[in-house]
Write a protein that holds these residues in place. Structure first.
Motif, mmCIF file in Angstrom:
data_model
loop_
_atom_site.group_PDB
_atom_site.id
_atom_site.type_symbol
_atom_site.label_atom_id
_atom_site.label_comp_id
_atom_site.label_asym_id
_atom_site.label_seq_id
_atom_site.Cartn_x
_atom_site.Cartn_y
_atom_site.Cartn_z
ATOM 1 N N ARG A 100 32.020 38.075 33.364
ATOM 2 C CA ARG A 100 32.969 38.549 34.389
ATOM 3 C C ARG A 100 34.296 38.327 33.875
ATOM 4 N N ASN A 133 28.130 40.282 37.109
ATOM 5 C CA ASN A 133 27.987 39.464 38.194
ATOM 6 C C ASN A 133 26.354 38.995 38.077
ATOM 7 N N ARG A 148 33.874 49.587 37.901
ATOM 8 C CA ARG A 148 33.251 48.515 38.933
ATOM 9 C C ARG A 148 31.853 48.418 38.980
ATOM 10 N N PHE A 159 31.618 45.281 36.289
ATOM 11 C CA PHE A 159 31.820 44.000 37.052
ATOM 12 C C PHE A 159 30.576 43.703 37.806
ATOM 13 N N ALA A 180 37.478 40.725 33.050
ATOM 14 C CA ALA A 180 38.636 40.528 33.628
ATOM 15 C C ALA A 180 40.063 40.688 32.711
ATOM 16 N N PRO A 235 47.348 38.543 36.995
ATOM 17 C CA PRO A 235 47.148 38.601 38.813
ATOM 18 C C PRO A 235 46.096 37.326 39.132
ATOM 19 N N PRO A 236 46.109 37.080 40.325
ATOM 20 C CA PRO A 236 45.276 36.127 40.959
ATOM 21 C C PRO A 236 43.754 36.183 40.367
ATOM 22 N N GLU A 237 43.334 37.546 40.560
ATOM 23 C CA GLU A 237 41.816 37.950 40.178
ATOM 24 C C GLU A 237 41.531 37.475 38.827
ATOM 25 N N VAL A 238 42.262 37.599 37.798
ATOM 26 C CA VAL A 238 42.030 37.414 36.400
ATOM 27 C C VAL A 238 42.164 35.981 36.351
ATOM 28 N N GLY A 260 41.650 43.823 33.416
ATOM 29 C CA GLY A 260 42.573 43.413 34.112
ATOM 30 C C GLY A 260 43.940 43.189 33.419
ATOM 31 N N GLU A 282 41.567 33.568 38.694
ATOM 32 C CA GLU A 282 40.335 33.054 39.196
ATOM 33 C C GLU A 282 39.074 33.283 38.469
ATOM 34 N N ALA A 283 38.877 34.645 37.808
ATOM 35 C CA ALA A 283 37.661 34.847 36.905
ATOM 36 C C ALA A 283 37.507 33.815 35.458
#
Length: 364
Positions: A151, A142, A135, A138, A155, A199-202, A159, A204-205
């Motif tokens: 980032r 940023n 965490r 990450f 990911a 997944p969506p988070e990956v 991720g 998106e990044a």
């Protein structure tokens, strides 16, 4: 330990390529693997030729000769003090070479190299840096000098639990944001790409990084470099400016480390594939920025990701193997054993049963 007898042809000064072997067979074989595996197998080729004193291709001469020279190689590695895991890694390369050449038509090979490994227990520590440290990394990404790239890199390493060799091989064309998928040149896939859903988070990044990088063909992850104009005018930072940079950019120590910036982020250009070594450098920098006192490696992120996957699935080895893409489900079992640490639980019970009852008088 006595050396095994190496066939006479090994010691001959006039070596001929075995009949039916295609010239350049070793290069043909190596090109079927991702760069990190190529590097590993090249080290075996070099070590074999140094210890045995003949070209690597001579493993293909005949069944008996292949086993004899392989056994001699194993013996010499053991006598040199190489760790069991190292010996086994070299033997695996020999087996892979012989197994590959016959079916692919590179040589007339009608046998398999059956030579046993030494006892070895892999993955002694599979925990990695831990979730809280990840965490923090990450957060450090940023605030880094190139946040979108760093980032996105974190990911896919965490991720998706990708290996750094797999990440280095990714091209822009391998990322499909609409499908939420990557085409990955996976380990042990014989040069074939496999679909890895994200997944969506990956997604998106990585999409945010592609927007900065641009959609031109080539490597997905690029090196960040000073623009040509800035590079032609090297700046001498004052102590005050260096202090401000050190405060603004986590993990940067003026004059130290590979991540020292030469220009503000606005003057960066991205070009040149991010190599496996450069990926390790970025990960180490982010870990330092997150407060790590020991070195964090890309594979450590994979370890933590797999450990967290086991927690999320309640220890389901099959589901976790689908995520980690391990060939052998027993490897995932090692992660699970380390996660549950039944040994400590038993040891605590054993010790408490005796030592707790025999404490010296007056002790807590």
């Amino acid at each position: 330990m006595t050396d095994l007898v190496i066939p006479e042809i090994v010691q001959s000064a006039e070596l001929q390529l075995p009949q039916g072997v295609v010239p350049g067979v070793v290069d043909h074989w190596l090109r079927t693997y991702i760069p990190s595996t190529q590097t590993t197998y090249k080290s075996t080729v070099a070590k074999y030729q140094a210890l045995i004193g003949e070209p690597f291709e001579y493993l293909l001469a005949s069944r008996g000769r292949c086993f004899a020279t392989s056994s001699a190689f194993k013996t010499k590695l053991m006598e040199s003090g190489a760790a069991n895991a190292t010996v086994n890694r070299h033997l695996a390369a020999l087996r892979a070479f012989v197994e590959h050449c016959g079916p692919s038509g590179l040589a007339v090979v009608e046998w398999a190299l059956k030579i046993g490994d030494l006892p070895s227990k892999p993955y002694r520590d599979t925990h990695g840096p831990g979730l809280e440290r990840v965490r923090g990394m990450f957060e450090a990404a940023n605030a880094s000098v190139c946040p979108e790239r760093d980032r996105a890199l974190m990911a896919v390493l965490f991720g998706l639990a990708l290996r750094r060799g797999e990440v280095a091989q990714l091209g822009v064309e391998d990322f499909d944001a609409g499908r939420g998928a990557f085409m990955v040149m996976g380990k042990g896939q014989g040069g074939q790409k496999v679909v890895v859903r994200a997944p969506p988070e990956v997604v998106e990044a990585v999409s945010a990084w592609v927007a900065v990088r641009g959609g031109s063909p080539g490597a997905l992850f690029l090196r960040a470099r000073p623009s040509p104009v800035q590079a032609s005018k090297p700046a001498v930072l004052s102590e005050d400016w260096a202090a401000r940079l050190a405060q603004a950019i986590p993990g940067w120590i003026p004059g130290e480390g590979p991540a020292e910036p030469q220009a503000p982020r606005a003057d960066l250009t991205y070009r040149g594939r991010l190599s496996t070594r450069a990926i390790a450098t970025v990960v180490a920098r982010l870990a330092r920025a997150a407060g790590a006192t020991s070195k964090v490696r890309p594979h450590g992120l994979r370890h933590t990701a797999i450990t967290e996957a086991l927690k999320a699935t309640g220890g389901d080895l099959t589901k976790t193997r689908d995520f980690s893409r391990h060939k052998d489900i027993r490897t995932v079992g090692i992660y699970n054993d380390n996660r549950e640490n039944h040994g400590l639980e038993v040891a605590t019970g054993v010790a408490a049963g005796v030592m707790g009852e025999t404490k010296p008088k007056g002790s807590g």
